[in-house]
Enzyme design. Structure first.
Site, mmCIF file in Angstrom:
data_model
loop_
_atom_site.group_PDB
_atom_site.id
_atom_site.type_symbol
_atom_site.label_atom_id
_atom_site.label_comp_id
_atom_site.label_asym_id
_atom_site.label_seq_id
_atom_site.Cartn_x
_atom_site.Cartn_y
_atom_site.Cartn_z
ATOM 1 N N VAL A 46 -22.183 10.858 70.170
ATOM 2 C CA VAL A 46 -23.278 11.820 70.298
ATOM 3 C C VAL A 46 -23.511 12.547 68.971
ATOM 4 O O VAL A 46 -24.651 12.837 68.601
ATOM 5 C CB VAL A 46 -22.993 12.831 71.437
ATOM 6 C CG1 VAL A 46 -24.083 13.892 71.526
ATOM 7 C CG2 VAL A 46 -22.857 12.102 72.772
ATOM 8 N N CYS A 47 -22.442 12.807 68.242
ATOM 9 C CA CYS A 47 -22.518 13.591 67.008
ATOM 10 C C CYS A 47 -23.533 13.054 65.992
ATOM 11 O O CYS A 47 -24.338 13.829 65.472
ATOM 12 C CB CYS A 47 -21.143 13.716 66.369
ATOM 13 S SG CYS A 47 -19.930 14.520 67.445
ATOM 14 N N PRO A 48 -23.553 11.745 65.706
ATOM 15 C CA PRO A 48 -24.533 11.296 64.715
ATOM 16 C C PRO A 48 -25.973 11.471 65.181
ATOM 17 O O PRO A 48 -26.865 11.708 64.364
ATOM 18 C CB PRO A 48 -24.186 9.825 64.487
ATOM 19 C CG PRO A 48 -23.359 9.412 65.643
ATOM 20 C CD PRO A 48 -22.676 10.656 66.137
#
Length: 187
Positions: A46-48
């Site tokens: 999810v972070c990118p």
């Protein structure tokens, strides 16, 4: 105790930004609006998508006089490697802070101690170093940069207009409310 309207604590961390390593401190945040976006870790899922969304809206944040900082407990070396290998993260122009000691994540109350990672925490900080908004949620839920921009605009508006408040779904240019005895029970 809520972090709202508390002053950020002193910090100094390494960061990666636009091909270079640098140090970022609490003093760098003073005098400008800032957004700290804590995320669990580099090379994740999810972070990118979140960092790319922020990168896609970076010019809008800059136009509002807002500096964006991504923060994880990874090293500045890992940030560099991720920036160079991920097309999404490669778009990031703002600083990626390395909270290796976990102190920054602790100070903002987002550290998951047993995992050594941060929750998804978003903090809007005013030029005096006061935390104006706090959003913390489960790591499986990605954030939206356009909603963050709306919150920044609202925080900037009420700072400039201390006798007014922004109602739900307020957008820049929309009507605000002026709290008074006459308004009670009329909404």
């Amino acid at each position: 105790m809520s972090l709202i309207n508390s002053t950020i604590k002193p910090f100094s961390v390494n960061a990666f930004q636009q091909g270079a390593f640098r140090t970022v401190t609490d003093e760098d945040l003073k005098g400008r609006w800032s957004v700290l976006v804590f995320y669990p870790g580099d090379f994740t899922f999810v972070c990118p998508t979140e960092l790319e969304d922020l990168a896609d809206h970076h010019a809008e944040f800059q136009a509002l006089g807002v500096d964006v900082y991504g923060v994880s407990t990874d090293s500045h070396f890992a940030h560099k490697a991720w920036h160079e290998t991920s097309a999404a993260v490669g778009k990031v122009q703002y600083a990626l802070l390395a909270d290796l000691t976990h102190q920054l994540s602790r100070d903002f109350e987002v550290l998951i101690e047993d995992a050594g990672q941060a929750l998804r925490g978003t903090f809007v900080i005013d030029p005096q170093g006061l935390i104006r908004t706090v959003e913390v949620h489960d790591n499986g839920i990605g954030r939206d940069a356009t909603e963050l921009l709306r919150k920044v605009r609202a925080a900037q508006y009420i700072t400039a207009h201390p006798n007014e408040v922004c109602p739900a779904k307020w957008e820049e240019g929309a009507e605000t409310l002026t709290p008074s005895l006459d308004l009670v029970g009329k909404i």
